[in-house]
Write a protein that holds these residues in place. Structure first.
Motif, PDB file in Angstrom:
ATOM      1  N   SER A 133       0.822  -1.214   0.000  1.00 52.03           N
ATOM      2  CA  SER A 133       0.000   0.000   0.000  1.00 52.03           C
ATOM      3  C   SER A 133       0.851   1.257   0.000  1.00 52.03           C
ATOM      4  N   LYS A 134       2.110   1.129   0.319  1.00 55.32           N
ATOM      5  CA  LYS A 134       2.979   2.303   0.375  1.00 55.32           C
ATOM      6  C   LYS A 134       3.650   2.590  -0.960  1.00 55.32           C
ATOM      7  N   ASP A 135       3.167   1.930  -2.039  1.00 55.48           N
ATOM      8  CA  ASP A 135       3.774   2.184  -3.344  1.00 55.48           C
ATOM      9  C   ASP A 135       3.039   3.277  -4.104  1.00 55.48           C
ATOM     10  N   VAL A 136       2.314   4.125  -3.411  1.00 52.77           N
ATOM     11  CA  VAL A 136       1.586   5.220  -4.043  1.00 52.77           C
ATOM     12  C   VAL A 136       2.595   6.195  -4.649  1.00 52.77           C
ATOM     13  N   ARG A 137       2.428   6.478  -5.923  1.00 56.98           N
ATOM     14  CA  ARG A 137       3.318   7.414  -6.605  1.00 56.98           C
ATOM     15  C   ARG A 137       2.894   8.848  -6.316  1.00 56.98           C
ATOM     16  N   TYR A 138       1.640   9.151  -6.562  1.00 60.10           N
ATOM     17  CA  TYR A 138       1.117  10.473  -6.231  1.00 60.10           C
ATOM     18  C   TYR A 138      -0.397  10.422  -6.125  1.00 60.10           C
ATOM     19  N   MET A 139      -0.950  11.469  -5.520  1.00 63.06           N
ATOM     20  CA  MET A 139      -2.394  11.613  -5.381  1.00 63.06           C
ATOM     21  C   MET A 139      -2.785  12.989  -5.892  1.00 63.06           C
ATOM     22  N   ARG A 140      -3.880  13.037  -6.596  1.00 65.55           N
ATOM     23  CA  ARG A 140      -4.381  14.299  -7.150  1.00 65.55           C
ATOM     24  C   ARG A 140      -5.773  14.527  -6.580  1.00 65.55           C
ATOM     25  N   LEU A 141      -5.926  15.597  -5.843  1.00 65.68           N
ATOM     26  CA  LEU A 141      -7.187  15.935  -5.201  1.00 65.68           C
ATOM     27  C   LEU A 141      -7.756  17.180  -5.862  1.00 65.68           C
ATOM     28  N   GLN A 142      -8.926  17.059  -6.464  1.00 70.30           N
ATOM     29  CA  GLN A 142      -9.610  18.202  -7.061  1.00 70.30           C
ATOM     30  C   GLN A 142     -10.767  18.569  -6.142  1.00 70.30           C
ATOM     31  N   VAL A 143     -10.783  19.817  -5.690  1.00 71.30           N
ATOM     32  CA  VAL A 143     -11.774  20.278  -4.720  1.00 71.30           C
ATOM     33  C   VAL A 143     -12.581  21.413  -5.336  1.00 71.30           C
ATOM     34  N   SER A 144     -13.904  21.319  -5.245  1.00 73.32           N
ATOM     35  CA  SER A 144     -14.747  22.422  -5.703  1.00 73.32           C
ATOM     36  C   SER A 144     -14.738  23.520  -4.647  1.00 73.32           C
ATOM     37  N   ALA A 145     -15.218  24.674  -5.007  1.00 68.25           N
ATOM     38  CA  ALA A 145     -15.240  25.805  -4.076  1.00 68.25           C
ATOM     39  C   ALA A 145     -16.113  25.517  -2.863  1.00 68.25           C
ATOM     40  N   THR A 146     -17.100  24.643  -3.012  1.00 68.01           N
ATOM     41  CA  THR A 146     -18.010  24.335  -1.905  1.00 68.01           C
ATOM     42  C   THR A 146     -17.613  23.095  -1.111  1.00 68.01           C
ATOM     43  N   GLY A 147     -16.497  22.447  -1.461  1.00 70.73           N
ATOM     44  CA  GLY A 147     -15.993  21.356  -0.644  1.00 70.73           C
ATOM     45  C   GLY A 147     -16.181  19.961  -1.184  1.00 70.73           C
ATOM     46  N   TYR A 148     -16.838  19.796  -2.316  1.00 69.84           N
ATOM     47  CA  TYR A 148     -16.927  18.465  -2.913  1.00 69.84           C
ATOM     48  C   TYR A 148     -15.591  18.161  -3.575  1.00 69.84           C
ATOM     49  N   ALA A 149     -15.148  16.896  -3.476  1.00 68.01           N
ATOM     50  CA  ALA A 149     -13.796  16.590  -3.933  1.00 68.01           C
ATOM     51  C   ALA A 149     -13.726  15.243  -4.627  1.00 68.01           C
ATOM     52  N   ASN A 157       2.404  -0.255  -8.494  1.00 66.46           N
ATOM     53  CA  ASN A 157       2.090  -1.660  -8.721  1.00 66.46           C
ATOM     54  C   ASN A 157       0.606  -1.973  -8.660  1.00 66.46           C
ATOM     55  N   ARG A 158      -0.234  -0.971  -8.815  1.00 65.71           N
ATOM     56  CA  ARG A 158      -1.680  -1.158  -8.763  1.00 65.71           C
ATOM     57  C   ARG A 158      -2.350  -0.325  -9.836  1.00 65.71           C
ATOM     58  N   ASP A 159      -3.563  -0.741 -10.228  1.00 66.89           N
ATOM     59  CA  ASP A 159      -4.365   0.073 -11.132  1.00 66.89           C
ATOM     60  C   ASP A 159      -4.730   1.381 -10.450  1.00 66.89           C
ATOM     61  N   PRO A 160      -4.887   2.451 -11.207  1.00 63.37           N
ATOM     62  CA  PRO A 160      -5.348   3.709 -10.618  1.00 63.37           C
ATOM     63  C   PRO A 160      -6.754   3.552 -10.040  1.00 63.37           C
ATOM     64  N   ILE A 161      -7.070   4.346  -9.044  1.00 65.12           N
ATOM     65  CA  ILE A 161      -8.381   4.300  -8.412  1.00 65.12           C
ATOM     66  C   ILE A 161      -8.782   5.718  -8.027  1.00 65.12           C
ATOM     67  N   SER A 162     -10.093   5.993  -8.049  1.00 66.33           N
ATOM     68  CA  SER A 162     -10.599   7.318  -7.710  1.00 66.33           C
ATOM     69  C   SER A 162     -11.630   7.221  -6.592  1.00 66.33           C
ATOM     70  N   PHE A 163     -11.726   8.298  -5.838  1.00 62.31           N
ATOM     71  CA  PHE A 163     -12.691   8.400  -4.753  1.00 62.31           C
ATOM     72  C   PHE A 163     -13.394   9.742  -4.847  1.00 62.31           C
ATOM     73  N   ASN A 164     -14.691   9.767  -4.571  1.00 60.11           N
ATOM     74  CA  ASN A 164     -15.441  11.019  -4.476  1.00 60.11           C
ATOM     75  C   ASN A 164     -15.836  11.220  -3.022  1.00 60.11           C
ATOM     76  N   GLY A 165     -15.869  12.468  -2.589  1.00 55.48           N
ATOM     77  CA  GLY A 165     -16.237  12.749  -1.211  1.00 55.48           C
ATOM     78  C   GLY A 165     -16.263  14.240  -0.951  1.00 55.48           C
ATOM     79  N   THR A 166     -15.994  14.603   0.300  1.00 59.50           N
ATOM     80  CA  THR A 166     -16.052  15.999   0.707  1.00 59.50           C
ATOM     81  C   THR A 166     -14.838  16.357   1.561  1.00 59.50           C
ATOM     82  N   ILE A 167     -14.533  17.649   1.599  1.00 56.49           N
ATOM     83  CA  ILE A 167     -13.484  18.188   2.457  1.00 56.49           C
ATOM     84  C   ILE A 167     -14.161  18.692   3.736  1.00 56.49           C
TER      85      ILE A 167
END
Length: 174
Positions: A133-149, A157-167
């Motif tokens: 799990s520590k082989d993460v290369r980088y993370m990209r977080l896109q945040v809207s002005a109202t906090g949705y992200a 060594n893993r397929d890319p994965i995305s998560f939706n949520g809030t700040i």
């Protein structure tokens, strides 16, 4: 005379309805502005929690998540506790090391203004040569002005994965 009285009563009712609608719009705009200011303060202070609600793997079906999957960001520490669904090309040496679990102080953080008042944050781990799990290369977080992200996690060594949520405000983990 009766018609004039009825007309006056109807006019008063219509004006009171307009005032109510205008007050609701004003309070909604004020709440929205307060939320935008709060998100800006959290991002600028680099002290927040990304609360994941939904996962979108590269392969397979998207899933809603239960409470408790998050990424805690502070100026000196990055902690993640996120699930992983997808193909792994190099399995972790520890079988209990599933998901994306990080607790590191060795990372770089870059926040830029994004589209429509939002933010784009790039987090690069400096010790990403570890497998598991520590082989993460980088993370990209896109945040809207109202906090949705939306968080994209790119690993070695893993397929890319995305998560939706809030700040949200950062609460100390116990």
């Amino acid at each position: 005379m009766k018609k004039l009285t009825k007309l006056a009563i109807v006019s008063v009712l219509i004006l009171s309805c307009f005032q109510t609608v205008l007050a609701q719009k004003t309070s909604r705009a004020a709440r929205e502005a307060a939320k935008v200011a709060k998100v800006k303060a959290l991002i600028d202070a680099q002290n927040y929690v990304f609360q994941a609600d939904y996962v979108i793997p590269q392969r397979g079906n998207s899933k809603s998540l239960t409470f408790g999957y998050d990424m805690v960001v502070s100026k000196d520490t990055l902690q993640t506790y996120l699930p992983y669904y997808g193909q792994v090309t190099l399995a972790p040496t520890d079988a209990s090391d599933g998901g994306i679990k990080l607790n590191t102080t060795n990372f770089s953080y870059e926040a830029k203004a994004g589209k429509k008042g939002g933010y784009e944050i790039i987090i690069k781990l400096k010790d990403n040569f570890n497998q598991g799990s520590k082989d993460v290369r980088y993370m990209r977080l896109q945040v809207s002005a109202t906090g949705y992200a939306s968080l994209q996690v790119i690993s070695n060594n893993r397929d890319p994965i995305s998560f939706n949520g809030t700040i949200e405000d950062r609460k100390e983990k116990k």
